[in-house]
Design an enzyme around this catalytic site. Sequence first.
Site, short mmCIF file in Angstrom:
data_model
loop_
_atom_site.label_atom_id
_atom_site.label_comp_id
_atom_site.label_asym_id
_atom_site.label_seq_id
_atom_site.Cartn_x
_atom_site.Cartn_y
_atom_site.Cartn_z
N LYS A 80 -76.58 58.15 69.36
CA LYS A 80 -77.38 58.60 68.22
C LYS A 80 -78.85 58.37 68.54
O LYS A 80 -79.20 57.30 69.05
CB LYS A 80 -76.97 57.82 66.96
CG LYS A 80 -77.64 58.31 65.68
CD LYS A 80 -77.18 57.50 64.46
CE LYS A 80 -77.74 58.05 63.16
NZ LYS A 80 -77.28 57.29 61.97
N SER A 160 -75.84 60.23 58.03
CA SER A 160 -76.85 60.70 58.94
C SER A 160 -76.37 60.88 60.37
O SER A 160 -77.01 61.61 61.14
CB SER A 160 -78.03 59.71 58.95
OG SER A 160 -77.64 58.47 59.50
N SER A 184 -73.45 56.32 56.67
CA SER A 184 -73.87 57.26 57.71
C SER A 184 -72.96 57.34 58.92
O SER A 184 -73.15 58.21 59.77
CB SER A 184 -75.29 56.92 58.19
OG SER A 184 -76.23 57.38 57.27
#
Lengths: 496, 95, 486
Positions: A80, A160, A184
């Site tokens: 990420k 997210s 997330s």
Amino acid sequence: MMSSIFDHTLASAREALRSRKISAVELVDAHIDAIERLDDGLNSFITRTPEQARLAAKEADALLAKGEGGSLCGLPIGIKDLFATEGVRTTAASKILGNFVPPYESTVTANLKRDGAISLGKLNLDEFAMGSTNLTSAFGGVENPWKRRDSDAKLVPGGSSGGSAAAVAAGLVLGATGTDTGGSIRQPAAFCGIAGIKPTYGRCSRFGTIAFASSLDQAGPMARTLQDCAILLESMAGFDPKDSTSVNRPVPHYEAALGRGVKGLKVGIPKEYRIDGLPAEIEAIWQQGINWLKEAGAEVVDISLPHTKYGLPAYYIAALAEASSNLARYDGVRFGERVSGASLDALYEATRAAGFGDEVKRRILLGTYVLSSGYYDAYYLRAQKVRTLLQRDFLKAYETVDVILAPTAPSGAFAWDEKPTDPVQVYLNDVFTVPASMAGVPALSVPAGLDGRGVPLGLQLIGRFFDEETLLAAGSVLEQAASFTHRPTIHAGVSA
Amino acid sequence: MSLDAKTVAKMARLARVGLSDEQVHTYQKEMQGIIGWVDQLNEVDVTDVPPMIGTGLAQPRLRDDQVTDGNCRDEVLSNAPDREGPFYTVPKVVE
Amino acid sequence: MSAYRITGETGEWEVIVGLEVHAQIVSQSKLFSGASAEYGGEPNTHVSLVDAGFPGMLPVLNRECVAQAVRTGLGLRAQINLFSRFDRKNYFYADLPTGYQISQFEHPIVGKGTVEIELSDGEIRHIGVTRMHMEQDAGKSIHDQDPTRSFIDLNRAGVALMEIVSEPDIRSPEEAGAYLRKLRQILRYLGTCDGNMEEGSMRADVNVSVRREGEEGYRTRCEIKNVNSVRFVMQAIEVEAQRQVDIWESGGEIDQETRLFDHVKSETRSLRTKEDAHDYRYFPEPDLLPLVIEQSWVDELKAALPELPEDKRARLEKEYGVSRYESGVLTAEQSVADFYETVARGADARLATNWILGDFFAALNRTGRSIEDSPVSAEALRELLSLISDSTINGKIAKEVFEDMVETGEKPSVIVDRKGLRQVTDTGAIEAAISDILAANADKVEEYRSGKDKLFGFFVGQTMKAMKGKANPAMVNELLKRLLAS
């Protein structure tokens, strides 16, 4: 269906690498190729690093040939783009970081590297991890590789960690790192039909991970199976003296917990999670989960988490307050994108006006407001008190149950153009994931089935502090019962 | 609590996010909605409830007083958008 | 002592002062990072990525800085809070990399304490300390290197500071000066701050208000920021108080504001801040846990605390019989007191006191040396005094030996031997010298015997001269008396 390299889970690829049925170069090349084929459309990567990955794969093969190499040696994963990676652009999906190239590595990614994992690049996310659709990225939204049976509409992957979820689901990587502040990891995992774990707060170091809300942010693994997540978590977790909130406890061998079963385990069903307007399909999958656990020998108990309703508003106050402060450092002076101005304040305002997207600005403004003079007690202080009550709810529940079962999200993935315009409606996506974040307890999401239109739904398990093992044991039972073998429409193993 | 445009503009200045008047107007409406929604927290009785500060899981930890870091000016300045020799720069600050 | 008053057109005004002193904690590394806390260094070298506020960087608290804060609290005879906490103070500035300063706002590590000060007339006053907390220093903006830009050096960013806040108990510039000097002395004794105001390791924000004599309550105060010497603090109070009196008396109002002291023009002026300038939005620092310390650790630190100036002073007076004034001079710096005690212990304390306050200090002044690099060591001085006490040399010769010590650094016994200065105590030799002198000055002997007692000194002088100063003065006196009487 012909067996392909993309049928591998992280665990099976690990075995294939060790037994030299495949080489790391083969495995990595196939995935790089898949990214090239599919990701211009999915947009799950912000930065691809194929050259570094190929070099690392060669080194991995050399080690594997000697019977050496760490627990993740040669396995292609994605990171990420909230984790700082030394020498590799790190953006937080924001314009304001521009071409920021960290001269340091986050502890979590350093751990994965240490164990031999090979990063194929940096994965897309909501800007500064603020969102649950992955549509707030300055690098464009991510497409969920799943499609509804009846439509070609682009679905959101959740957020997210939407890039992480989409890349794993599409078979572009065998696993990915995510971060979870209010859901997330879990919500995009559910939206994309994969597994994801938000560990106990303090389990994974936050050092080198770009902060959204310091008291809530926690890194965790995302992968197709819980076994894969367990393998990744064992590498990612651990005490870090550079993070004052890191907890000094030994890291268990998580994989070993997967087969423990749930016989005699007490599973709590929180009545407050049966919110008004919960879609019948979500209700049904939840009941299905209850039945699966019962059939496997668990005792199911109704419980109450009375402050659940207040979790979300309290979360937004706490998270946004911290975020408004955490994001003050992006000022165009020491790193990142600068927009010049005649005075210092003009420079700050021009830089931040141009560098932050609308959602980030909205959250900074709200965070600033709830901390501002005259409002601190009414908002921030009260929210932190409510947080204490939320935590007490869980601690009380764990006096009688070992684990809590709930849906991960109130819906399956929705289409890009179905995103509500009212921010509050968007925030409601996190209603089931936020309470565990607020309390700091661990939680995971496993794919449990498809909704009527063929979109995956997830189930969430919430555990005791540092009892990720029980979560894995119970999650594994759900996983096997669900035998979720569906594939998304867009997948590396499906020829175009 | 009502959140007027003047307050939004003030928050924007405090947070240095540089909003246009039009943006202030848009944000004011959205923020008003969000603040109205979070006001439901007022229903919660928080009498004698301490605020949560940290999760209470980690042990307080103190570092030994040793120089273990620094002396890395190249790294410190590596991403500076405008650097002059060994310094970061900003527009001249007049005091 | 008569109270400090400003005489205005309409009457007498009293000055109310409170001081916020920022003192740099003595430590190797910074409060939350492992970068060096040392003063100086090439720009941006004593900087870690934590200090520069890079994304994902986290603070970790320095144990020694906490210990130093506790020691300081103990030295201020203050409450030590076993629970304290760091908060973020949010504001944007070029030398504040993260956009917030980590500081203990709501729960400081040290609570109420007191500082005892002594005024020039000997009056003792107690100034209350409200609280003391730890916080980070900011970096430095350099404005004079470029026509359009300021340059930023973060070497100071993150260095540990203690902020010591006094009650508004100070009533005159003299008291403010005494308070600052005393605070500085205590910190230096404790080794928690070097007190070096030139390098900025101690600086003060001065809160000043005035009120009419006899008036209750306080009027609006102004804060004079960042004053960096005791003298300037005293001057700033004087001019600021006068300014406020003038405004009140002309019917004006004082705005609560921050001001700067310009020592060249000897005036304070407003630091004009923009509308809604500051709203620091304090909240608990989520990257750190609350700071919880054990009473047992505090006790340990307390047991190992050096003797404080007041205690040392009282002890010196008791053990060595020095006067109140002398003890003040001898304890001004710990190094002086240590030197003194090394000399005085086991020697004639009175002799030691007189020598140190007299010839020794004079020699330091003359040579421009400090006590740390004194040309004469405490051990050597003690040896010199013992040579006097055991009558090896007399006081006059001792002064000669001392000057030689200052010059050559040699031990006194070596000098005495080299120069042959040993005191003569041989009765026969002294008697012989006296006989010669009496014979050569028969007229004066006659005068003396007929009552001119003052001539005794003349005979002593002559005898000492004949003995080249080395005769034992007591024996000379005794023998002279006997021989003159016969």
